[in-house]
Design a protein around this motif. Sequence first.
Motif, PDB file in Angstrom:
ATOM      1  N   GLU A 198     -32.515  20.267 -39.677  1.00 29.46           N
ATOM      2  CA  GLU A 198     -33.379  21.198 -38.941  1.00 29.46           C
ATOM      3  C   GLU A 198     -33.001  21.270 -37.463  1.00 29.46           C
ATOM      4  O   GLU A 198     -33.120  22.320 -36.837  1.00 29.46           O
ATOM      5  CB  GLU A 198     -34.842  20.791 -39.091  1.00 29.46           C
ATOM      6  CG  GLU A 198     -35.379  20.987 -40.514  1.00 29.46           C
ATOM      7  CD  GLU A 198     -36.896  21.005 -40.568  1.00 29.46           C
ATOM      8  OE1 GLU A 198     -37.529  21.474 -39.597  1.00 29.46           O
ATOM      9  OE2 GLU A 198     -37.446  20.537 -41.574  1.00 29.46           O
ATOM     10  N   MET A 199     -32.521  20.153 -36.901  1.00 26.35           N
ATOM     11  CA  MET A 199     -32.103  20.147 -35.498  1.00 26.35           C
ATOM     12  C   MET A 199     -30.729  20.793 -35.312  1.00 26.35           C
ATOM     13  O   MET A 199     -30.368  21.212 -34.220  1.00 26.35           O
ATOM     14  CB  MET A 199     -32.068  18.712 -34.964  1.00 26.35           C
ATOM     15  CG  MET A 199     -33.421  18.014 -34.925  1.00 26.35           C
ATOM     16  SD  MET A 199     -34.533  18.729 -33.699  1.00 26.35           S
ATOM     17  CE  MET A 199     -33.695  18.301 -32.185  1.00 26.35           C
ATOM     18  N   GLY A 200     -29.955  20.831 -36.398  1.00 25.82           N
ATOM     19  CA  GLY A 200     -28.624  21.410 -36.324  1.00 25.82           C
ATOM     20  C   GLY A 200     -27.602  20.519 -35.662  1.00 25.82           C
ATOM     21  O   GLY A 200     -26.558  20.993 -35.186  1.00 25.82           O
ATOM     22  N   ARG A 201     -27.864  19.210 -35.650  1.00 22.43           N
ATOM     23  CA  ARG A 201     -26.907  18.272 -35.047  1.00 22.43           C
ATOM     24  C   ARG A 201     -27.154  16.875 -35.584  1.00 22.43           C
ATOM     25  O   ARG A 201     -28.253  16.558 -36.046  1.00 22.43           O
ATOM     26  CB  ARG A 201     -27.034  18.262 -33.527  1.00 22.43           C
ATOM     27  CG  ARG A 201     -28.372  17.755 -33.007  1.00 22.43           C
ATOM     28  CD  ARG A 201     -28.423  17.775 -31.489  1.00 22.43           C
ATOM     29  NE  ARG A 201     -28.290  19.124 -30.982  1.00 22.43           N
ATOM     30  CZ  ARG A 201     -28.145  19.423 -29.685  1.00 22.43           C
ATOM     31  NH1 ARG A 201     -28.095  18.443 -28.795  1.00 22.43           N
ATOM     32  NH2 ARG A 201     -28.057  20.672 -29.292  1.00 22.43           N
ATOM     33  N   GLU A 202     -26.125  16.029 -35.519  1.00 20.78           N
ATOM     34  CA  GLU A 202     -26.281  14.637 -35.926  1.00 20.78           C
ATOM     35  C   GLU A 202     -26.976  13.852 -34.821  1.00 20.78           C
ATOM     36  O   GLU A 202     -26.760  14.112 -33.630  1.00 20.78           O
ATOM     37  CB  GLU A 202     -24.920  14.016 -36.240  1.00 20.78           C
ATOM     38  CG  GLU A 202     -24.265  14.603 -37.487  1.00 20.78           C
ATOM     39  CD  GLU A 202     -23.013  13.855 -37.873  1.00 20.78           C
ATOM     40  OE1 GLU A 202     -22.543  13.002 -37.079  1.00 20.78           O
ATOM     41  OE2 GLU A 202     -22.493  14.098 -38.986  1.00 20.78           O
ATOM     42  N   LEU A 203     -27.817  12.909 -35.233  1.00 23.26           N
ATOM     43  CA  LEU A 203     -28.582  12.107 -34.285  1.00 23.26           C
ATOM     44  C   LEU A 203     -28.120  10.653 -34.251  1.00 23.26           C
ATOM     45  O   LEU A 203     -28.619   9.878 -33.433  1.00 23.26           O
ATOM     46  CB  LEU A 203     -30.072  12.171 -34.633  1.00 23.26           C
ATOM     47  CG  LEU A 203     -30.681  13.576 -34.649  1.00 23.26           C
ATOM     48  CD1 LEU A 203     -32.116  13.533 -35.165  1.00 23.26           C
ATOM     49  CD2 LEU A 203     -30.634  14.197 -33.257  1.00 23.26           C
ATOM     50  N   PHE A 204     -27.177  10.301 -35.136  1.00 20.35           N
ATOM     51  CA  PHE A 204     -26.694   8.931 -35.218  1.00 20.35           C
ATOM     52  C   PHE A 204     -25.170   8.911 -35.210  1.00 20.35           C
ATOM     53  O   PHE A 204     -24.521   9.824 -35.731  1.00 20.35           O
ATOM     54  CB  PHE A 204     -27.203   8.248 -36.495  1.00 20.35           C
ATOM     55  CG  PHE A 204     -28.676   7.950 -36.481  1.00 20.35           C
ATOM     56  CD1 PHE A 204     -29.144   6.708 -36.080  1.00 20.35           C
ATOM     57  CD2 PHE A 204     -29.591   8.917 -36.852  1.00 20.35           C
ATOM     58  CE1 PHE A 204     -30.499   6.437 -36.056  1.00 20.35           C
ATOM     59  CE2 PHE A 204     -30.955   8.660 -36.830  1.00 20.35           C
ATOM     60  CZ  PHE A 204     -31.406   7.411 -36.431  1.00 20.35           C
ATOM     61  N   ASP A 205     -24.641   7.866 -34.631  1.00 15.55           N
ATOM     62  CA  ASP A 205     -23.203   7.618 -34.675  1.00 15.55           C
ATOM     63  C   ASP A 205     -22.923   6.796 -35.928  1.00 15.55           C
ATOM     64  O   ASP A 205     -23.178   5.588 -35.961  1.00 15.55           O
ATOM     65  CB  ASP A 205     -22.765   6.864 -33.413  1.00 15.55           C
ATOM     66  CG  ASP A 205     -21.269   6.591 -33.395  1.00 15.55           C
ATOM     67  OD1 ASP A 205     -20.583   6.909 -34.392  1.00 15.55           O
ATOM     68  OD2 ASP A 205     -20.780   6.049 -32.385  1.00 15.55           O
ATOM     69  N   ARG A 206     -22.415   7.441 -36.965  1.00 19.33           N
ATOM     70  CA  ARG A 206     -22.199   6.773 -38.248  1.00 19.33           C
ATOM     71  C   ARG A 206     -20.834   6.105 -38.349  1.00 19.33           C
ATOM     72  O   ARG A 206     -20.496   5.552 -39.394  1.00 19.33           O
ATOM     73  CB  ARG A 206     -22.403   7.764 -39.397  1.00 19.33           C
ATOM     74  CG  ARG A 206     -23.877   8.190 -39.543  1.00 19.33           C
ATOM     75  CD  ARG A 206     -24.063   9.216 -40.643  1.00 19.33           C
ATOM     76  NE  ARG A 206     -25.470   9.480 -40.933  1.00 19.33           N
ATOM     77  CZ  ARG A 206     -26.246  10.290 -40.230  1.00 19.33           C
ATOM     78  NH1 ARG A 206     -25.742  10.922 -39.168  1.00 19.33           N
ATOM     79  NH2 ARG A 206     -27.510  10.482 -40.563  1.00 19.33           N
ATOM     80  N   SER A 207     -20.049   6.167 -37.262  1.00 24.58           N
ATOM     81  CA  SER A 207     -18.789   5.422 -37.244  1.00 24.58           C
ATOM     82  C   SER A 207     -19.046   3.937 -37.019  1.00 24.58           C
ATOM     83  O   SER A 207     -18.177   3.106 -37.260  1.00 24.58           O
ATOM     84  CB  SER A 207     -17.864   5.959 -36.153  1.00 24.58           C
ATOM     85  OG  SER A 207     -18.407   5.705 -34.852  1.00 24.58           O
TER      86      SER A 207
END
Length: 293
Positions: A42-51
């Motif tokens: 819904e925000m249209g962006r990632e909120l976490f660094d999954r690396s």
Amino acid sequence: MSIRQLKTFVAIAEHGTFAAAAEAMALTQSAVSVQVKNIEDEMGRELFDRSKRPPVLNEAGRALVPHARKLITEYDALRDHISDDSAYEGAFRLGSVGSLLTGFIPSVLLTLKERYPRLHIELASGFTSELVTLVDRGALDAAIVSDLKDPPAGLKWMPFLREPLVLIAPPDAPDITPQQLVETYPFIRYVPEASVGKVIDAAIRAAKLKPREQMRLDWIEAIEAMVSAGLGVSVVPARDHLKSARPPVRRMAFGKSTRYRTLGLVERAENETETVSAPLMDTLRAAAEKIAK
């Protein structure tokens, strides 16, 4: 996004990991992941660094935390000053695709009835295209439909549940691959005119299955009954909310990657009954989260 999802997001920020937030919110880690994915969509962006392991908030995620806390505080204050059912009364015209009328919709309606006893929901069923037209014309206030990729102008669609597609076979079918089952048995196809039928057909093509079609039906329960009787195989949504209330069949994944149908609530963008559709959407998301546990 719902207040429940924002509370889960803040719990991750406060506790440091998805696992710790899941324990604090009495959820499974997979349910927490689903909620985070819904917020990010819904925000249209990632909120976490999954690396990083475990994932950590990125810059956008850290910026969202104080706003999420403010919304939660304001929501809790509002609930303290308004009784649960005072704003929700009268008739609300709701449509739903037929495959949810057993199991899922009854539990949602029961929850709403218990919380808002003066709210009267009038229920109608149909295919996605029919229900969207009725919402657009104002004949329905909202409808639960499948895979509405491009809603007509003036309508908005809010997804709340993704269901994997599975191959189903008779309970006594031999232990062979999905491809071999499709080659061995006649195929019972969900009508391709329906939205979920189009999703199913795309999944069949992606898996390079070559079914020998024998029947076309427009009711998932009927398809499952035919398969259970040994009359063929089919591809249908998993419908995990009906684990104990459906005919016995073998269910299995197929293809290189899982395909899904997506269910969501469609309503007019300027909806006079938004005070009702908001708690309805929260109830739908809560029911979907239970399935994900």
